[in-house]
Design a protein around this motif. Structure first.
Motif, PDB file in Angstrom:
ATOM      1  N   ALA A 130       6.636  -5.400   7.530  1.00 34.16           N
ATOM      2  CA  ALA A 130       7.273  -4.669   8.630  1.00 34.16           C
ATOM      3  C   ALA A 130       6.844  -5.265   9.969  1.00 34.16           C
ATOM      4  O   ALA A 130       7.298  -4.857  11.016  1.00 34.16           O
ATOM      5  CB  ALA A 130       6.905  -3.191   8.558  1.00 34.16           C
ATOM      6  N   HIS A 131       5.934  -6.256   9.900  1.00 26.51           N
ATOM      7  CA  HIS A 131       5.438  -6.919  11.093  1.00 26.51           C
ATOM      8  C   HIS A 131       6.112  -8.270  11.219  1.00 26.51           C
ATOM      9  O   HIS A 131       5.831  -9.170  10.457  1.00 26.51           O
ATOM     10  CB  HIS A 131       3.936  -7.181  10.954  1.00 26.51           C
ATOM     11  N   ALA A 148      11.036   1.808  -4.660  1.00 26.58           N
ATOM     12  CA  ALA A 148      12.361   1.345  -4.232  1.00 26.58           C
ATOM     13  C   ALA A 148      12.616  -0.075  -4.744  1.00 26.58           C
ATOM     14  O   ALA A 148      13.707  -0.380  -5.242  1.00 26.58           O
ATOM     15  CB  ALA A 148      12.465   1.386  -2.717  1.00 26.58           C
ATOM     16  N   LYS A 150      10.882  -5.960   6.627  1.00 22.45           N
ATOM     17  CA  LYS A 150      11.283  -4.582   6.350  1.00 22.45           C
ATOM     18  C   LYS A 150      11.941  -4.025   7.601  1.00 22.45           C
ATOM     19  O   LYS A 150      11.396  -4.255   8.681  1.00 22.45           O
ATOM     20  CB  LYS A 150      10.063  -3.724   6.019  1.00 22.45           C
ATOM     21  N   PRO A 151      12.979  -3.241   7.550  1.00 25.69           N
ATOM     22  CA  PRO A 151      13.744  -2.925   6.346  1.00 25.69           C
ATOM     23  C   PRO A 151      14.467  -4.164   5.821  1.00 25.69           C
ATOM     24  O   PRO A 151      14.902  -4.980   6.613  1.00 25.69           O
ATOM     25  CB  PRO A 151      14.749  -1.877   6.833  1.00 25.69           C
ATOM     26  N   TRP A 152      14.564  -4.254   4.495  1.00 26.53           N
ATOM     27  CA  TRP A 152      15.099  -5.468   3.901  1.00 26.53           C
ATOM     28  C   TRP A 152      16.540  -5.270   3.465  1.00 26.53           C
ATOM     29  O   TRP A 152      17.023  -4.152   3.343  1.00 26.53           O
ATOM     30  CB  TRP A 152      14.255  -5.869   2.705  1.00 26.53           C
ATOM     31  N   ASP A 153      17.176  -6.386   3.234  1.00 26.40           N
ATOM     32  CA  ASP A 153      18.507  -6.382   2.679  1.00 26.40           C
ATOM     33  C   ASP A 153      18.349  -6.599   1.170  1.00 26.40           C
ATOM     34  O   ASP A 153      17.758  -7.588   0.757  1.00 26.40           O
ATOM     35  CB  ASP A 153      19.290  -7.530   3.343  1.00 26.40           C
ATOM     36  N   ASP A 154      18.842  -5.660   0.369  1.00 30.19           N
ATOM     37  CA  ASP A 154      18.646  -5.743  -1.082  1.00 30.19           C
ATOM     38  C   ASP A 154      19.045  -7.103  -1.637  1.00 30.19           C
ATOM     39  O   ASP A 154      18.332  -7.707  -2.415  1.00 30.19           O
ATOM     40  CB  ASP A 154      19.450  -4.644  -1.798  1.00 30.19           C
ATOM     41  N   GLN A 188       0.458  -6.046   6.051  1.00 30.10           N
ATOM     42  CA  GLN A 188      -0.648  -5.238   6.550  1.00 30.10           C
ATOM     43  C   GLN A 188      -1.061  -4.188   5.515  1.00 30.10           C
ATOM     44  O   GLN A 188      -0.291  -3.293   5.182  1.00 30.10           O
ATOM     45  CB  GLN A 188      -0.239  -4.545   7.843  1.00 30.10           C
ATOM     46  N   ASP A 220       0.823  -1.218   0.000  1.00 29.85           N
ATOM     47  CA  ASP A 220       0.000   0.000   0.000  1.00 29.85           C
ATOM     48  C   ASP A 220       0.857   1.268   0.000  1.00 29.85           C
ATOM     49  O   ASP A 220       0.324   2.362  -0.092  1.00 29.85           O
ATOM     50  CB  ASP A 220      -0.984  -0.005   1.178  1.00 29.85           C
ATOM     51  N   GLU A 221       2.156   1.084   0.107  1.00 28.52           N
ATOM     52  CA  GLU A 221       3.057   2.241   0.188  1.00 28.52           C
ATOM     53  C   GLU A 221       3.765   2.416  -1.156  1.00 28.52           C
ATOM     54  O   GLU A 221       4.627   1.613  -1.517  1.00 28.52           O
ATOM     55  CB  GLU A 221       4.073   1.959   1.294  1.00 28.52           C
ATOM     56  N   ASN A 271       6.051   4.360  -2.190  1.00 32.70           N
ATOM     57  CA  ASN A 271       7.504   4.545  -2.141  1.00 32.70           C
ATOM     58  C   ASN A 271       8.249   3.216  -1.993  1.00 32.70           C
ATOM     59  O   ASN A 271       9.361   3.063  -2.491  1.00 32.70           O
ATOM     60  CB  ASN A 271       7.883   5.463  -0.979  1.00 32.70           C
ATOM     61  N   ILE A 272       7.628   2.271  -1.294  1.00 30.81           N
ATOM     62  CA  ILE A 272       8.218   0.933  -1.190  1.00 30.81           C
ATOM     63  C   ILE A 272       8.270   0.319  -2.588  1.00 30.81           C
ATOM     64  O   ILE A 272       9.273  -0.272  -2.992  1.00 30.81           O
ATOM     65  CB  ILE A 272       7.362   0.040  -0.265  1.00 30.81           C
TER      66      ILE A 272
END
Lengths: 176, 283
Positions: A81-82, A16, A103-107, A54, A9-10, A12-13
């Motif tokens: 992120a949960h 990225a 999240k935050p993830w490792d690329d 979520q 839902d984000e 910007n995520i």
């Protein structure tokens, strides 16, 4: 072309992740609502679906469960992120996800997970393709066998070649 | 005469102790509330940190490409080979995307900053005195803190009227608003609405928080302000939120009213005097 679906839902995520996956050369489709992602399932066959956990209208596990019915071959991943236990259990038991990424993830981890999911997806498809090939070949063999049987019952001995001790083919009525 | 003086001082001592106990209870309820929110706040922070972190790595690879181009200026003779490099690094895309990458990352950092400062505003422990404060700003701060509890449960509708500065302990008023907002979200089964209204009423200001949740049944309505009374499942509520909210509002010489229709929703109304009566130190 390998197609990847990203649902979060984000926005910007999503951008990225798009940046991250661009060099891999996969066709990446992004959706920021579950509804639009469902629409995407009707139009494209995906190798991998990565969903947030979520989201406002439905949670990621519910969405992935639906995606599993629609496209059982697509590999399912959660990017959340949960990190709590109950959401992971739900994801594994209900949506049968291949990976649960946080999240935050490792690329590197995200790319590697998607890559190995794609490998498995390819393996599944290849496996099915080979099985189909085997099946058609088996069907052909069976048809031939039946034809032989039919000939043999109609004209006993027709499916066999008779030779003498030198190896020459004998033509004639052996019953006589 | 002399034997009356001893119980008097004892009573004062008891009162002081009771007062301290109450203050400690209030503080621990606040910390418990923050603890319950921590998971939500982590979610709110992990999202922006996630994409900002990833964007930085993309930025690094963009810069590596761009430096490959600029470094080649010194070593190469022909313009064509420079053009070839420029083409190979997808220069147009990188140039366009850099702006978006930076803008989105900045937005992410801003969000983290807002959440952190809201948490700080919210948890002010030392501020125990009555000061004129902007109630609406307090509500916005509180909304930032509880955003994650609300956004998947309800659409928040603000109907703010003009308010004068209100003499209050703003961190405590924020706590009351937070309790009511979290309760409102918990009362909603699927997805609903939460209205937050502010207005003045003579010398008083009124804050209303109304939800479209399941409402409170008649027999529970009389008990909601009792300490440790809760209808939430174990681990979800302490049963102290409303009772402490009641204490806080009382301490501000205000009142808290509730209207509830089972199945329709609940409306909590806090009425606070804009100016505290004289000698506000009798808290």
């Amino acid at each position: 072309m390998i197609k990847i679906q990203l649902v979060d839902d984000e926005p910007n995520i999503l951008s990225a992740l798009r940046r991250l996956l661009k060099p891999q050369g996969w066709e990446v489709h992004t959706y920021n609502t579950v509804e639009s992602a469902l629409g995407g399932l009707l139009e494209h066959d995906y190798a991998v679906i990565v969903s947030d956990y979520q989201m406002p209208s439905a949670d990621g596990v519910t969405y992935l469960q639906f995606a599993k019915q629609r496209q059982p071959d697509a590999m399912r991943l959660v990017l959340s992120a949960h990190g709590d236990r109950s959401s992971m259990i739900k994801a594994i038991n209900q949506a049968e996800v291949y990976r649960f990424l946080s999240k935050p993830w490792d690329d590197y981890e995200v790319v590697a997970s998607i890559q190995s999911a794609i490998d498995l997806y390819r393996l599944k498809l290849e496996n099915r393709q080979l099985r189909e090939e085997v099946d058609t070949q088996k069907a052909m063999l069976r048809a031939r066998e039946q034809e032989l049987l039919r000939l043999e019952t109609e004209n006993p001995g027709i499916t066999r070649v008779h030779r003498d001790t030198d190896g020459s083919v004998l033509i004639g009525d052996h019953d006589g | 005469m002399s034997n009356a003086a001893i119980p008097q001082s004892e009573k004062e001592l008891m009162n002081a102790r009771l007062d301290q106990a109450r203050r400690q209870l209030m503080q621990s309820e606040k910390l418990a509330a923050i603890g319950q929110l921590a998971a939500g706040v982590a979610h709110e922070i992990n999202n922006p940190v996630g994409y900002v972190y990833s964007n930085l790595q993309s930025l690094e690879s963009y810069l590596t490409d761009l430096f490959r181009l600029t470094d080649a200026i010194d070593s190469t003779e022909s313009l064509d080979s420079l053009r070839a490099i420029k083409q190979s690094i997808d220069y147009e895309f990188v140039r366009d995307d850099l702006n978006d990458l930076l803008a989105e990352s900045r937005e992410g950092i801003e969000r983290v900053k807002t959440i952190i400062s809201a948490m700080k505003d919210f948890s002010h422990i030392e501020e125990e005195e009555f000061k004129p404060a902007d109630i609406q700003r307090g509500i916005e701060t509180t909304l930032n803190v509880v955003n994650n509890e609300l956004k998947y449960k309800a659409q928040v509708i603000r109907e703010f009227g003009e308010l004068p500065p209100v003499e209050c302990i703003i961190s405590q008023v924020n706590q009351v608003v937070m309790n009511l907002l979290v309760n409102a979200a918990h009362a909603i089964d699927e997805f609903g609405q939460i209205h937050i209204r502010t207005r003045t009423d003579g010398d008083n200001v009124v804050i209303e928080i109304e939800d479209t949740g399941q409402g409170i049944s008649e027999e529970n309505l009389n008990r909601i302000f009792e300490p440790f009374f809760t209808t939430k499942p174990i681990g979800k509520g302490t049963g102290l939120g409303l009772s402490l909210s009641f204490n806080i509002v009382e301490k501000h010489n205000g009142r808290i009213d509730v209207d509830s229709k089972p199945g329709k929703g609940t409306c909590f109304r806090i009425t606070l005097p804009a100016k505290q009566p004289q000698t506000p130190e009798a808290a």
